[in-house]
Structure formats: C-alpha cells, structure tokens
Write an enzyme that holds these catalytic residues in place. Sequence first.
Site, mmCIF file in Angstrom:
data_model
loop_
_atom_site.group_PDB
_atom_site.id
_atom_site.type_symbol
_atom_site.label_atom_id
_atom_site.label_comp_id
_atom_site.label_asym_id
_atom_site.label_seq_id
_atom_site.Cartn_x
_atom_site.Cartn_y
_atom_site.Cartn_z
ATOM 1 N N ASP A 13 50.319 38.246 45.786
ATOM 2 C CA ASP A 13 49.231 37.021 45.481
ATOM 3 C C ASP A 13 49.955 35.875 44.984
ATOM 4 O O ASP A 13 51.084 35.675 45.142
ATOM 5 C CB ASP A 13 48.726 37.666 44.183
ATOM 6 C CG ASP A 13 49.283 38.157 43.189
ATOM 7 O OD1 ASP A 13 50.513 38.246 43.110
ATOM 8 O OD2 ASP A 13 48.742 39.071 42.335
ATOM 9 N N ASP B 295 43.573 44.738 32.762
ATOM 10 C CA ASP B 295 42.050 45.357 33.045
ATOM 11 C C ASP B 295 42.395 46.339 34.344
ATOM 12 O O ASP B 295 41.186 46.555 34.869
ATOM 13 C CB ASP B 295 41.018 44.279 33.255
ATOM 14 C CG ASP B 295 41.546 43.399 34.276
ATOM 15 O OD1 ASP B 295 42.540 43.493 35.111
ATOM 16 O OD2 ASP B 295 40.804 42.534 34.632
ATOM 17 N N HIS C 61 43.908 45.730 37.002
ATOM 18 C CA HIS C 61 43.998 45.156 38.408
ATOM 19 C C HIS C 61 45.299 45.297 39.005
ATOM 20 O O HIS C 61 46.548 45.669 38.239
ATOM 21 C CB HIS C 61 43.612 43.520 38.290
ATOM 22 C CG HIS C 61 44.687 42.543 37.563
ATOM 23 N ND1 HIS C 61 44.129 41.909 36.460
ATOM 24 C CD2 HIS C 61 45.815 42.358 38.038
ATOM 25 C CE1 HIS C 61 45.251 41.079 36.244
ATOM 26 N NE2 HIS C 61 46.310 41.527 37.058
HETATM 27 C C1 GLP Z 1 49.626 39.183 37.112
HETATM 28 C C2 GLP Z 1 49.997 39.640 38.508
HETATM 29 C C3 GLP Z 1 49.960 41.122 38.820
HETATM 30 C C4 GLP Z 1 50.793 41.575 37.590
HETATM 31 C C5 GLP Z 1 50.069 41.381 36.340
HETATM 32 C C6 GLP Z 1 50.608 42.012 35.260
HETATM 33 O O1 GLP Z 1 48.074 39.442 37.199
HETATM 34 N N1 GLP Z 1 49.148 39.015 39.610
HETATM 35 O O2 GLP Z 1 50.501 41.348 39.867
HETATM 36 O O3 GLP Z 1 50.662 43.191 37.710
HETATM 37 O O4 GLP Z 1 50.082 39.962 36.198
HETATM 38 O O5 GLP Z 1 51.385 41.239 34.465
HETATM 39 P P1 GLP Z 1 52.661 41.633 33.433
HETATM 40 O O6 GLP Z 1 53.626 42.244 34.250
HETATM 41 O O7 GLP Z 1 53.235 40.451 33.003
HETATM 42 O O8 GLP Z 1 52.103 42.402 32.382
#
Ligand code: GLP
Length: 249
Positions: free
Chosen positions: A67, A136, A138
Amino acid sequence: MRVIRKATYEEASKACAELIASQIRLKPDCKVGLATGSTPVGTYKALVDFYKEGSLDFSRVVTANLDEYRGLGGDHDQSYRYFMNTNLFDHVNIDKKNTFVPDGLEADAVKACTDYDAILKSLGHLDIQLLGIGGDGHIGFNEPADAFCVNTQCIDLEKQTIEDNARLFFNGKIDEVPTQAYTMGIGYIMKSTTVILMATGAGKKDIVEKAFTGPVTPSVPASILQLHPNVVVIGDEAAISEKVVAAAD
Ligand code: GLP
C-alpha cells in the site's frame, strides 16, 4: 495455519526474516510481498544483516508492497516508498526497478488502482507475502467492510487507523496523516503461495485472536487468512494467545 510464537519481538523478527530468507535462497528470483508499519522493522533489519554477512542475495528478487498513502510521493519521509527504501532497499543489493509500490502521487484514483493491478498481473502470483495487522483487523489498508475487496482499491482510512498511524509515525500530528490510501486487494494477497502475518505486542492480542479463531468476515479483514492454505502467524507471547496456538493445524 502454522503458528510461530517467540518470547520477544527480536526473536519473532529473526524467525520471520529466516522464513523470507529461506524463500529467497530457494528461489533467487522469487517475488516477495512486503509490508510497512512498526512490526516488520526488526525483520528488515535482520534481512539486511543476512545480506551484509553474505548469506543473502537480493539481486534477482522482485518485491511488491501492499500500500501507499494517496498524496504522498516517494521523497516524503512518511510515505511507504520512503519507508521501504530506508529500512531495506537502500541497504541490500536489490535493483530498485524491481521494487513496486502503488503510486501515491497519482491523483486519479481509478488510474492508480488499475495501474497497480496491471503491475501485479504482470508479476503473476507472489511466492511469499508479509503482512502486519491493523488494530481493526486490516491487512494492507483493506479496512473492515461489507465485502472482501479483490483488486487494488482507494480506501478511506478508519479513524482508528489514522490515530494509530499518527501516534506511531507522524509525530502525533493527526492532521498530517493522509485520509486515503491505495492498497493491494485481498484477492491478490490470497493468491500468494505463502502468507506470513506478523503481530507483536499486547495491543495486537485481541485482534489476532479474533482474526484467527473467530468467524471469517469482511468486518475483520485478516480473518480471510483462515481460508489460505499456507499461512504462518508469527509473533511474540504478548500478541499470540494460547487460543491462537491451539487453532494451528
Ligand atoms: C498500517 C499498514 C499495515 C500495517 C499496520 C499495522 O496500517 N498499512 O500494513 O500492518 O499499519 O502497523 P504496525 O505494524 O505499526 O502496528
């Protein structure tokens, strides 16, 4: 589903890096899906170490990222292209022409998505896809929805995601977090031969449990991974509950 539960973040990162490194050693021209966020930072550090020790060669590896924020270019220090360059690509012998990230500066959302889908189609399926998980549920930026989205999409980020990302990345400046992002669709993620979901820290425990032991539902996007034939959940003891360990095949 395979579950690898380690005592610490460092050990989980090393285990995750070992899986990716094994794939690259087995197939030097493999296609690897990469993730951003704080979770994979230790994995990328370990991969850089392997490269520096001479045990890993990225020269033929192709990568596709999940992304990118809509509106941010690769020079912006909060863009995911910048994150990938500074955490991994700048430190290994990968050819940056073989690294793909959605174009955050393409203002035409339909074009940005069709362009990225065309790139993914030209790559065929990925050999291994690394994922984190949002608070959440995702994956990539596929937020909870009424249906699983197959192709690359332009997504309106949820309030929780914006808050999480402001806390972790934008120096707490919530107004600076873009409200939209381009994300690889769940259909393409599911086509990857192997999927690794990495989760660490107590803050991820409930959502990981929900995703891997609850119903498969687009309201918890990561839950679709229960249907993937070769998924590995890696994390530390804080994030991976006994219930998730018990759900392993
Ligand atoms: C963002 C990214 C995700 C990632 C998420 C969790 O939203 N687009 O791909 O998994 O953050 O991030 P973290 O690893 O900092 O908890």
